[in-house]
Each structure stands twice: as structure tokens, then as C-alpha cells.
Design a protein around this motif. Structure first.
Motif, PDB file in Angstrom:
ATOM      1  N   PRO A 152      22.425  21.678 -18.649  1.00 29.20           N
ATOM      2  CA  PRO A 152      23.693  20.958 -18.818  1.00 29.20           C
ATOM      3  C   PRO A 152      23.560  19.661 -19.616  1.00 29.20           C
ATOM      4  CG  PRO A 152      23.393  21.672 -16.538  1.00 29.20           C
ATOM      5  CD  PRO A 152      22.089  21.891 -17.237  1.00 29.20           C
ATOM      6  N   THR A 153      22.340  19.085 -19.692  1.00 23.55           N
ATOM      7  CA  THR A 153      22.196  17.819 -20.417  1.00 23.55           C
ATOM      8  C   THR A 153      22.398  17.979 -21.923  1.00 23.55           C
ATOM      9  OG1 THR A 153      19.794  18.037 -20.765  1.00 23.55           O
ATOM     10  CG2 THR A 153      20.531  17.070 -18.685  1.00 23.55           C
ATOM     11  N   LEU A 154      22.326  19.205 -22.426  1.00 22.92           N
ATOM     12  CA  LEU A 154      22.492  19.430 -23.861  1.00 22.92           C
ATOM     13  C   LEU A 154      23.953  19.494 -24.284  1.00 22.92           C
ATOM     14  CD1 LEU A 154      19.755  22.175 -24.385  1.00 22.92           C
ATOM     15  CD2 LEU A 154      19.600  19.752 -24.975  1.00 22.92           C
ATOM     16  N   VAL A 155      24.863  19.625 -23.330  1.00 22.68           N
ATOM     17  CA  VAL A 155      26.272  19.860 -23.651  1.00 22.68           C
ATOM     18  C   VAL A 155      26.866  18.707 -24.450  1.00 22.68           C
ATOM     19  CG1 VAL A 155      28.571  19.995 -22.608  1.00 22.68           C
ATOM     20  CG2 VAL A 155      26.739  21.468 -21.768  1.00 22.68           C
ATOM     21  N   ASP A 156      26.521  17.475 -24.098  1.00 21.96           N
ATOM     22  CA  ASP A 156      27.117  16.328 -24.789  1.00 21.96           C
ATOM     23  C   ASP A 156      26.066  15.425 -25.425  1.00 21.96           C
ATOM     24  OD1 ASP A 156      26.009  15.331 -22.506  1.00 21.96           O
ATOM     25  OD2 ASP A 156      27.849  14.441 -21.709  1.00 21.96           O
ATOM     26  N   ARG A 157      24.908  15.991 -25.772  1.00 24.57           N
ATOM     27  CA  ARG A 157      23.865  15.179 -26.387  1.00 24.57           C
ATOM     28  C   ARG A 157      24.210  14.815 -27.824  1.00 24.57           C
ATOM     29  NH1 ARG A 157      17.601  16.752 -25.743  1.00 24.57           N
ATOM     30  NH2 ARG A 157      18.299  16.464 -23.580  1.00 24.57           N
ATOM     31  N   TRP A 158      24.921  15.694 -28.541  1.00 23.45           N
ATOM     32  CA  TRP A 158      25.289  15.424 -29.924  1.00 23.45           C
ATOM     33  C   TRP A 158      26.800  15.537 -30.095  1.00 23.45           C
ATOM     34  CZ3 TRP A 158      21.188  18.897 -28.856  1.00 23.45           C
ATOM     35  CH2 TRP A 158      19.913  18.374 -29.134  1.00 23.45           C
ATOM     36  N   ARG A 159      27.318  14.872 -31.112  1.00 19.44           N
ATOM     37  CA  ARG A 159      28.736  14.918 -31.430  1.00 19.44           C
ATOM     38  C   ARG A 159      28.960  15.781 -32.670  1.00 19.44           C
ATOM     39  NH1 ARG A 159      30.559   8.537 -30.812  1.00 19.44           N
ATOM     40  NH2 ARG A 159      29.948   8.296 -28.607  1.00 19.44           N
ATOM     41  N   GLY A 160      30.219  16.132 -32.880  1.00 18.59           N
ATOM     42  CA  GLY A 160      30.566  16.926 -34.052  1.00 18.59           C
ATOM     43  C   GLY A 160      30.445  18.412 -33.770  1.00 18.59           C
TER      44      GLY A 160
END
Length: 223
Positions: free
Chosen positions: A47-55
Motif C-alpha cells: 500500500p505504500t506505493l499507492v501515493d509515492r509518486w504523482r502524475g
């Protein structure tokens, strides 16, 4: 419908189902072989990868998930691949889940944020209307990619060697952000794994990009 047509239809459906099963088995075997070959690990979800990057493809729809997460090292770089998915409303009603295969390679240092997307008809039309894009003065590259950046130093990443490797890598999006370079494709990782070397080929492009970064570009001032 005559009896023989029914028999042919059932036989055809069975043959197609068998081919699909064999293809799915081959995809699983190919991925497992790569995990073993490179010593990569895989977990069902992170789940930590869900909002690690934008766009794109992140930040869309609802109920996002990062699944089928593969991580490890490749050619001296930390690499990561996972299926990113989210739900959206379907025009005909109900919801559907869009899935993207995301690939990430760690860079040796942080760089200015820069996104490259393949030029489409809408982009060409916008240019004909006089709406300016960021360009690098390389006709082939400017025709192939649309450049998005918020930092004037970001375009300085696009030295000739890096542009050449991007063109060789094919028409796919790329994003340099912080100390990572990303690319993504529509569909889950397993969809493409019928080609036993496809995952390695994607990582090869990203690792080559990491190695083609100019040494004299400052850290990002705007993210």
C-alpha cells in the motif's frame, strides 16, 4: 442452429480456452524464471506505493492498489515493478478497474522533475494552433515526445545521449522525479510476460537512461 454447428462451436470454445490457459501458464513461468534468475522478490501488495509518486497513472479514480510487487537489483540499480490499479465509473454503469504495469529504477542522485509523453494528434493540433511546448531543438525528438517540466533546469537533462536512448526505447511515457525514473504501460505485468525478456527490456531502457544522465544538472528546485 444445426447439431454440427453446435459441436464446432463447443470445440472452438474449448480450443480457445486451452490456448488461454497455456498462455497464462507460460506468463507465470516466465515471471518466476526472472525472479529466480535475478534474485528478485515479490509480494502480493504494498500500500505504500499507492501515493509515492504523482502524475499519471497515479492519483486517478478510487480505491487504488499496488499489487504483484517485484523488487530487487538489476545491472547495479535498485529496480521495482508493480501493477497499479484504480476503480472508475463506466459510462454504461457500474465500475471498472484500470490496471497499469509500472516500472521504476533508482537514479544515482536526485534530478529535476521531468515528464515525457509520446506526441499524439491532440498535441500536434495544439502546436498548429500556436500553443507553445517545451522543445530542445531536436526535430526528431520534439516530434516524438511532449516535454512537461516545472524547473528550467529539467530540460537540461535532455542531452543528445539521453535523447537518443529515449528514442530507442520506444513510444512510451517516462518520468524523472527525485531519485527515480519511471515508465508505465496499460495492462498488468503478466499481460506482457509471454515475452520472456520483456521485463528485462523495460528495465534495460530505464537503467540506460540512468547511466545517460549528465553529471552537471542540479538537484530539483521545484517538484
Amino acid at each position: 442452429m444445426q447439431w454440427w454447428q453446435l459441436v464446432v462451436g463447443v470445440a472452438l470454445a474449448g480450443a480457445l480456452a486451452l490456448l488461454a490457459w497455456r498462455a497464462a501458464r507460460m506468463r507465470r513461468r516466465n515471471v518466476e524464471a526472472l525472479l529466480s534468475k535475478h534474485g528478485w522478490s515479490r509480494v502480493p501488495e504494498d500500500p505504500t506505493l499507492v501515493d509515492r509518486w504523482r502524475g499519471a497513472p497515479f492519483g486517478q479514480g478510487t480505491n487504488p492498489r499496488a499489487t504483484n510487487v517485484i523488487s530487487g537489483a538489476y545491472r547495479g540499480h535498485a529496480v521495482l515493478a508493480f501493477d497499479y490499479s484504480y476503480e472508475r465509473r463506466h459510462p454504461a454503469g457500474g465500475t471498472v478497474r484500470d490496471v497499469y504495469a509500472v516500472f521504476v529504477v533508482r537514479l544515482p542522485r536526485a534530478v529535476p522533475s521531468l515528464e515525457l509523453t509520446p506526441q499524439g494528434l491532440a498535441d500536434r493540433g495544439r502546436r498548429l494552433l500556436g500553443q507553445a511546448d517545451v522543445t530542445v531543438g531536436d526535430e526528431e525528438f520534439d516530434r516524438a515526445f511532449r516535454i512537461r517540466c516545472h524547473d528550467a533546469g529539467a530540460a537540461a537533462l535532455l542531452r543528445p545521449e539521453l535523447r537518443r536512448r529515449l528514442l530507442q526505447g520506444g513510444r512510451r511515457p517516462y518520468r524523472f522525479v527525485g531519485d527515480a525514473v519511471l515508465t508505465w504501460e496499460l495492462g498488468p505485468i503478466d499481460k506482457y510476460a509471454l515475452n520472456a525478456t520483456w521485463i528485462e527490456q523495460v528495465f534495460d531502457v530505464l537503467v540506460d537512461l540512468a547511466g545517460s544522465l549528465p553529471p552537471d544538472v542540479d538537484r530539483p528546485r521545484v517538484t
